[in-house]
Design an enzyme around this catalytic site. Structure first.
Site, PDB file in Angstrom:
ATOM      1  N   GLY A 171       0.830  -1.208   0.000  1.00 56.07           N
ATOM      2  CA  GLY A 171       0.000   0.000   0.000  1.00 56.07           C
ATOM      3  C   GLY A 171       0.860   1.252   0.000  1.00 56.07           C
ATOM      4  N   GLY A 172       0.373   2.274   0.681  1.00 52.42           N
ATOM      5  CA  GLY A 172       1.093   3.540   0.738  1.00 52.42           C
ATOM      6  C   GLY A 172       2.468   3.432   1.353  1.00 52.42           C
ATOM      7  N   GLY A 406      24.133   8.848 -31.151  1.00 52.76           N
ATOM      8  CA  GLY A 406      23.643   9.508 -29.950  1.00 52.76           C
ATOM      9  C   GLY A 406      24.131   8.845 -28.684  1.00 52.76           C
ATOM     10  N   ALA A 407      24.364   7.535 -28.746  1.00 54.13           N
ATOM     11  CA  ALA A 407      24.844   6.815 -27.563  1.00 54.13           C
ATOM     12  C   ALA A 407      26.253   7.274 -27.195  1.00 54.13           C
ATOM     13  CB  ALA A 407      24.813   5.310 -27.808  1.00 54.13           C
TER      14      ALA A 407
END
Length: 519
Positions: A171-172, A406-407
């Protein structure tokens, strides 16, 4: 009551507090292969260093008969101590007390030591073993979580925050660990998820086990939520101690340098021959790392997740460093969504805490395909780009083999403020590999050939021309984008000397409220 009676009463209350939910519940905890909260703290910290706070604090809830279930200290043990003589603050949830469920009182205790850690400038370690929010307290329990989360956020990048999951975390409750720097999990007893298997079954109809939904293996290999997995609690706590040895107390301090015996000028002849003759063949980047760092000792982070990139901590000449390296053994070392996320988070941690970065490059590019594009590889790849470009710590980069497109830019290039950029003679720094380049540049010339044999010959001719021109580090060195081409076996010494000369580096980023990294 005499003074002696008062002392006896104190001793009795302390003894009562230390047994938490009682002997039967402690036995049940041990039967699951789990330690109690205080046993975990003792294993984590230096012997005799723990100072406990709020041992006598109790919850104040009277709903649902809760006034009849009170325990000294409630469901969490908090305090300070040391790891290898260095101050840390610790909270350890006690599952023997009402399932370790979080009450308003527990939140106050945890928040107290988080505040103390910020004031003292020391790491904070949270050991999680809890059934979640204490339902009987309603909104007060939820408010308690919120107070913890806010402190996690304010502490981020100021003091190291470490979470150990040693039982349920659902949960939270999962958001506090998620906001910290590193999450450790144990193979047998820990799990994390927002909604459990029963809720999943009710809402979606999917049948899934607790382990498959949120176990240690899943989070260390599939989701990437956790960075470390240990076979048991004892090993997990030992791993936390080791991690602490690489990182400073806070963002204003430097990492702790230690004595070393591994010669800094140790040559590693293995590196001269590790790159295969064929660019399509793989080698193990772990062997390169072991040759470069002190005694081959490397604490890998996120070991089971996005294996095409390696990140972790080591020391070079006694100096802690963060290592980022492409792994040709997995997907050829290509960058993809998961590798970009993994690398970016690690780079940002190192930069936040003044840990120099050593980057070992062998990257053919970004992984192509619709799955990557639909998943937002552009934005995720930009995270790694952003992290390197924003980082102001010393950055030493060594290109071993491929560094394309780009790498190449993303992997701590000179244009992203790389301080010292070396290359091996085997480095290939170009827009793309020869196969792709020839198809783009010479497609018409090759197609004009009359026979298949002639086309193949022309293709090989142009490929060789391209390789002769670009499949080397000297074009980049010609423009000063590579500072030096080095003999591979000397890499350890050259990296050490670069780091040594960068110790007084001073770079500041523009004044701003905060950046807007492409999340």
């Amino acid at each position: 009551m005499s003074n002696q009676d008062k002392l006896n009463n104190l001793i009795a209350l302390r003894s009562k507090a230390k047994i938490g939910g009682g002997e039967k519940r402690i036995e049940a905890q041990h039967a699951k292969g789990k330690y109690t909260a205080r046993e975990r703290v003792e294993l984590l910290l230096d012997e005799g260093s723990f100072e406990e706070y709020d041992m006598f604090k109790e919850h104040r809830c009277t709903n649902f008969g809760m006034e009849k279930q009170t325990f000294l200290g409630d469901g969490v043990v908090v305090g300070s101590g040391s790891i290898d003589g260095r101050l840390v603050f610790v909270s350890a949830q006690d599952f023997t007390v009402i399932g370790g469920s979080l009450s308003e009182t527990m939140s106050q205790k945890i928040c107290k030591i988080m505040d103390m850690a910020m004031k003292a400038g020391a790491p904070v370690i949270g050991i999680n073993d809890s059934g979640g929010a204490r339902i009987q307290e309603g909104i007060q329990s939820l408010a308690g979580y919120s107070e913890i989360f806010q402190r996690n956020i304010m502490s981020s990048g100021v003091i190291p925050q470490i979470s150990a999951i040693m039982g349920p975390c659902a949960g939270g409750a999962v958001y506090s660990p998620a906001l910290t720097d590193f999450i450790f999990m144990t193979e047998q007893n820990s799990y994390m998820f927002l909604t459990g298997p029963k809720v999943v079954k009710t809402v979606t109809g999917e049948t899934i086990s607790t382990d498959d939904l949120g176990g240690a293996y899943m989070h260390n290999t599939k989701s990437g939520v956790a960075q470390f997995m240990a076979p048991d609690e004892k090993e997990c706590l030992a791993m936390i101690r080791k991690l602490i040895s690489y990182i400073p107390q806070n963002n204003l301090e430097e990492p702790v340098r230690t004595a070393f015996t591994d010669p800094i000028d140790r040559n590693c002849d293995l590196l001269n021959d590790i790159i295969p003759e064929s660019a399509k063949k793989a080698y193990d980047m772990q062997e390169v790392i072991a040759c470069v760092v002190d005694d081959g000792d490397f604490l890998e982070v996120h070991k089971g997740f996005a294996k095409n990139i390696i990140v972790g901590f080591a020391k070079i000449g006694g100096m802690p460093v963060g290592v980022v390296a492409n792994q040709p053994m997995y997907l050829g070392g290509v960058l993809d969504i998961e590798a970009s996320r993994k690398g970016a988070r690690f780079v940002r941690f190192c930069d936040a805490f003044n840990i120099p970065l050593v980057t070992l490059v062998d990257v053919p590019g970004f992984l192509p395909g619709s799955t990557q594009e639909y998943g937002g590889v552009i934005s995720h790849g930009a995270k790694l780009l952003f992290a390197y470009g924003e980082a102001t710590v010393p950055k030493v980069t060594v290109t071993l083999r491929k560094s394309y497109g780009g790498a190449h830019i993303v992997m701590s290039s000179k244009q992203l403020r790389g301080d010292v950029n070396y290359a091996w003679p085997t480095a290939e720094i170009a827009v793309m590999g020869a196969e792709g380049a020839v198809e783009v540049l010479y497609a018409k010339e090759i197609a004009a050939q009359e026979t298949d044999e002639a086309k193949a010959a022309k293709y090989d001719e142009k490929k060789q021309e391209y390789n002769d021109l670009f499949a080397n580090p000297y074009q980049a060195a010609k423009y000063g984008f590579i500072d030096d081409v080095i003999e591979p076996r000397n890499t350890r010494f050259r990296v050490f000397r670069a780091l040594q000369r960068l110790q007084t580096k001073r770079v500041t980023n523009p004044l701003r409220k905060h950046c807007n990294i492409p999340l």
